[in-house]
Enzyme design. Sequence first.
Site, PDB file in Angstrom:
ATOM      1  N   ASP A  79       0.826  -1.215   0.000  1.00 47.43           N
ATOM      2  CA  ASP A  79       0.000   0.000   0.000  1.00 47.43           C
ATOM      3  C   ASP A  79       0.856   1.260   0.000  1.00 47.43           C
ATOM      4  O   ASP A  79       2.028   1.238   0.376  1.00 47.43           O
ATOM      5  CB  ASP A  79      -0.965   0.006   1.205  1.00 47.43           C
ATOM      6  CG  ASP A  79      -0.245  -0.016   2.551  1.00 47.43           C
ATOM      7  OD1 ASP A  79       0.754  -0.747   2.684  1.00 47.43           O
ATOM      8  OD2 ASP A  79      -0.671   0.704   3.472  1.00 47.43           O
ATOM      9  N   GLU A 139       0.155  -1.242   5.606  1.00 50.30           N
ATOM     10  CA  GLU A 139       1.264  -0.814   6.454  1.00 50.30           C
ATOM     11  C   GLU A 139       1.102   0.647   6.843  1.00 50.30           C
ATOM     12  O   GLU A 139       1.343   1.030   7.985  1.00 50.30           O
ATOM     13  CB  GLU A 139       2.604  -1.007   5.716  1.00 50.30           C
ATOM     14  CG  GLU A 139       3.843  -0.796   6.581  1.00 50.30           C
ATOM     15  CD  GLU A 139       4.344   0.646   6.659  1.00 50.30           C
ATOM     16  OE1 GLU A 139       5.198   0.932   7.496  1.00 50.30           O
ATOM     17  OE2 GLU A 139       3.857   1.517   5.884  1.00 50.30           O
TER      18      GLU A 139
END
Length: 377
Positions: A79, A139
């Site tokens: 991400d 994350e």
Amino acid sequence: MTVEQTLAELVSIDSVSARLNAEIISYLEARCEALGFTVERFSHIDETGTEKISLVALQITSQAEAYAAVELALVGHTDTVPYDPTWTEALKLTESDGKLYGRGACDTKAFIAATLTAIESIDLKRLKKPLALVFTADEEIGCLGAKRLADARPFSARYAIVGEPTSLQPMCAGKGYCLAEITVRGREAHSAYPQLGASAIFRAARLINRLEEIAEDLKSEARAEFDPPCTTLNVGLIEGGTAKNIVAGECRFTLEWRTIPGQESDHVLNLVKRAVDDLQKLDPDFICQIDAARADESFETRADSPLVHFLEESSNKPSGTVAFGTEAPSMIALGADAVVFGPGDIRVAHRTGEFVPIDELNRCVAILRRSIEHLCL
Ligand SMILES: [Zn+2]
């Protein structure tokens, strides 16, 4: 495929944390399967009800126990943070002046591209010890994918390289990250007659004064290798009251603290509770609710770990520390000596026009290839 081509493909897939990450996972899955990795998906549902997937790809050696214990895990988060809509080339990798620009180009798709390129340049059949590639979700919004993996325990690892932009400096320790929401209650009254009420804002101000003293006291416990060297705390948001002529009935604020290794994540919380107790002795009506929202552990990998040595030597840089949160604690929970390492500079991450220098990207490919050969052959 070159590392730049792989990075261009990764950047072209929009994987902002708020979105589904199935597309980038399918891409990585296909790349890993083509190389003979055994892949497994681990999904969780985020707070908006969206399914998020983390991928574990294992290179199985002849040993049957490979699933249980891998020698080296290479970890990259799929991400990215959001991008400004005016950055029209956010998803189009653009080269200028020896740098590659694009959302995630630095944080942390460069590391993922370097990992895939390094793997593709190795004859994996020669590896005697198992290797894992770990591509995580979410994350940027709290290392959620990595935490789920640490709970699911799909493997244990001896060593882990956690990809983050460190300008290719191995980082062997990092501060923890903790957050609490604090609500102080008072009693509303017409502000012309404050004696009929009790101001939640005045009460919160007294508590925040104490927090500032706690921040001062925390400076006495220092770890010189960190900048700043101590546990820090911040009151980042505050709101309270309903109108200028009403004695405030409630005041809420956030308290964030970043702990140095060796200090329990609830150490600060206990100091805050003690401050609240003290204030209650002076003002028996002092009502305060503390909701601990997050407690990410700090991490520290011993400086004499063979992984730290190897990366210091390969990068020609001494190991350092990071002040930002990473997935390293989750890898440590899986048994690994974890080092945070990758191309690009964290100071350009998360901003419009983030980039990775091409020479660092190429050096990262070479260092990862040597790390795999050094540890898994
Ligand atoms: Zn990152």
